[in-house]
Motif scaffolding. Sequence first.
Motif, PDB file in Angstrom:
ATOM      1  N   HIS A   1      34.710   3.799  35.953  1.00 32.06           N
ATOM      2  CA  HIS A   1      33.545   3.053  35.440  1.00 32.06           C
ATOM      3  C   HIS A   1      33.956   1.611  35.114  1.00 32.06           C
ATOM      4  O   HIS A   1      33.279   0.647  35.495  1.00 32.06           O
ATOM      5  N   LYS A   2      35.099   1.480  34.435  1.00 29.69           N
ATOM      6  CA  LYS A   2      35.563   0.132  34.056  1.00 29.69           C
ATOM      7  C   LYS A   2      35.898  -0.685  35.296  1.00 29.69           C
ATOM      8  O   LYS A   2      35.579  -1.884  35.382  1.00 29.69           O
TER       9      LYS A   2
ATOM     10  N   TRP B   1      32.711  -2.103  37.035  1.00 21.35           N
ATOM     11  CA  TRP B   1      32.054  -3.250  36.409  1.00 21.35           C
ATOM     12  C   TRP B   1      32.956  -4.479  36.347  1.00 21.35           C
ATOM     13  O   TRP B   1      32.474  -5.611  36.352  1.00 21.35           O
ATOM     14  N   ASP B   2      34.265  -4.234  36.325  1.00 23.23           N
ATOM     15  CA  ASP B   2      35.217  -5.342  36.429  1.00 23.23           C
ATOM     16  C   ASP B   2      35.065  -6.014  37.799  1.00 23.23           C
ATOM     17  O   ASP B   2      35.039  -7.244  37.907  1.00 23.23           O
TER      18      ASP B   2
ATOM     19  N   ARG C   1      30.807  -2.637  31.361  1.00 23.89           N
ATOM     20  CA  ARG C   1      32.211  -2.198  31.403  1.00 23.89           C
ATOM     21  C   ARG C   1      32.705  -1.778  30.014  1.00 23.89           C
ATOM     22  O   ARG C   1      33.344  -0.733  29.855  1.00 23.89           O
ATOM     23  N   ASP C   2      32.386  -2.596  29.005  1.00 26.92           N
ATOM     24  CA  ASP C   2      33.015  -2.407  27.696  1.00 26.92           C
ATOM     25  C   ASP C   2      32.191  -1.561  26.728  1.00 26.92           C
ATOM     26  O   ASP C   2      32.745  -0.978  25.801  1.00 26.92           O
TER      27      ASP C   2
END
Length: 196
Positions: free
Chosen positions: A65-66, A69-70, A89-90
């Motif tokens: 997931h991170k 989005w990164d 992301r966060d």
Amino acid sequence: MSNSAAETILNAVVNRRTIYSLTPELPAGVTIFDVKHAVQTIVKEIPTAFNGQSNRAVILTGAPHKKLWDTVANSIGSDAGKKRPISARDEAYGTVLFFTDDKTTADLQAQFASFADAFPVFATHSSGGAQMMAWTTLEAMGLGGHLQHYNGLVKNGLPEEVNAEGWTAHSQLVFGKPAVPAGEKTYIENDVTIYN
Ligand SMILES: Cc1cc2nc3c(=O)[nH]c(=O)nc-3n(C[C@H](O)[C@H](O)[C@H](O)COP(=O)(O)O)c2cc1C
């Protein structure tokens, strides 16, 4: 309304809202397998044109997931444009990505040539149905979410094992634990009239 099952569905429709302010966790009692069960059932059961079964979905959480989005954030030049992907992301727990299978659409176009122009539109309609149903169901499970359309960017951020080459990306449902309730929403006067 006397039919309580219908009332339950309508309440879920009313309660589905856009919530951007999320924390990267699931509400108590909800697991990622519950999310999978919901999305899997919806992708299986939402109707498709000629029962072509064009819908596909992938759920990302944790490092994938991170990474997604990164990758999206890094593909965007402006700081303002990076803001939403960075918050996804966060602050979110995961993302459901909705796709449709291009071969399914192409096969239907070949099989029913007189409807050829309609099949990409039908695939989009059915994907929309799956997206709305998933959004509504996740919110009924106590999650919060928002719908994004970084469709041209997401494929570069997918895990290697996902073979999305023959898929069209339609949307990304970002979900997590709601940090605040949904904001005010305004409505137009939009009566549905019965003529009889
Ligand atoms: C088809 C569709 C596309 C949307 N695209 C985006 C989007 O790309 N980014 C976003 O932040 N919200 C998006 N939204 C969310 C809408 O702005 C939101 O649903 C609308 O303002 C109504 O608010 P509500 O979801 O709280 O009812 C989209 C919603 C729909 C139905």
